[in-house]
Design a protein around this motif. Sequence first.
Motif, short mmCIF file in Angstrom:
data_model
loop_
_atom_site.label_atom_id
_atom_site.label_comp_id
_atom_site.label_asym_id
_atom_site.label_seq_id
_atom_site.Cartn_x
_atom_site.Cartn_y
_atom_site.Cartn_z
N PRO A 1 0.98 -1.29 0.05
CA PRO A 1 0.09 -0.07 -0.01
C PRO A 1 0.83 1.16 -0.01
O PRO A 1 2.02 1.34 0.21
N ALA A 2 0.20 2.53 -0.12
CA ALA A 2 1.05 3.80 -0.42
C ALA A 2 1.84 3.97 1.11
O ALA A 2 2.72 4.51 1.07
N CYS B 1 3.27 6.70 -8.24
CA CYS B 1 3.07 5.35 -8.39
C CYS B 1 1.53 5.05 -8.16
O CYS B 1 1.04 4.14 -8.80
N VAL B 2 0.72 5.82 -7.29
CA VAL B 2 -0.52 5.63 -7.18
C VAL B 2 -1.22 5.86 -8.31
O VAL B 2 -2.16 5.14 -8.89
N GLY C 1 -1.00 3.20 -11.09
CA GLY C 1 -1.79 2.18 -10.81
C GLY C 1 -0.78 1.09 -10.30
O GLY C 1 -1.26 -0.10 -10.11
N VAL D 1 0.35 1.29 -7.22
CA VAL D 1 0.00 1.06 -5.95
C VAL D 1 -1.29 1.18 -5.73
O VAL D 1 -1.95 2.21 -6.24
N ASP D 2 -2.17 0.24 -5.19
CA ASP D 2 -3.72 0.48 -5.24
C ASP D 2 -4.00 -0.19 -3.57
O ASP D 2 -3.98 -1.34 -3.61
N ASP D 3 -4.14 0.57 -2.74
CA ASP D 3 -4.45 0.14 -1.25
C ASP D 3 -5.58 -0.67 -1.34
O ASP D 3 -5.73 -1.58 -0.42
N GLN D 4 -6.81 -0.37 -2.22
CA GLN D 4 -7.86 -1.27 -2.04
C GLN D 4 -7.82 -2.57 -2.44
O GLN D 4 -7.76 -3.60 -1.91
N ARG D 5 -6.90 -2.65 -3.73
CA ARG D 5 -6.64 -3.95 -4.31
C ARG D 5 -6.02 -4.67 -3.13
O ARG D 5 -5.80 -6.04 -3.05
N PHE D 6 -4.77 -4.22 -2.62
CA PHE D 6 -3.92 -4.82 -1.54
C PHE D 6 -4.59 -5.19 -0.56
O PHE D 6 -4.25 -6.46 0.17
N LEU E 1 -10.70 1.15 4.48
CA LEU E 1 -10.38 0.24 3.63
C LEU E 1 -10.05 -0.93 4.62
O LEU E 1 -10.33 -2.05 4.06
#
Length: 152
Positions: free
Chosen positions: A10-11, A47-48, A51, A53-58, A89
């Motif tokens: 995540p970020a 990076c966010v 795409g 880094v995607d906190d929701q997907r992680f 999240l």
Amino acid sequence: MHYLERYAAPAGQLRRVLQRKVAASCRHHGDEPASFATMIDETVARCVAAGLVDDQRFAQARAASLRRKGQSSRAVAAKLAAKGVERGLVAEASHSTEEEELAAARVAARRKRLGPWSRGDRATSRQKDLAALARAGFSMKIARDVVDGAGD
């Protein structure tokens, strides 16, 4: 980029890794790490936006992985929060139904050889088994269901 190729992050975790690397480099070169803070923020933002880094997907992937390993929803929430995922999240990803929590508790009990999967006398180790599942973050109702149950 090398870190993101090897690990999903995540970020917040990426920011901590970059800060650690900048601090090590600054110790070696004698620079001040605070002067690189904007550069770290820009790198994380790029990076966010790209795409990578995607906190929701992680959070969803990590929660599913931890649940398959037998972690409770409380343990999942704690591990996601430790990685730097934001509260909304964490709550969304760690939320589980009672059936999912029961399945995770059964996996945990099987891995730790508790309740129906124990090798010794179940009656003498019942309290210890309940305590182990409670420490793992499962409710007492679910712990009782698993320990007193018949197993698979």
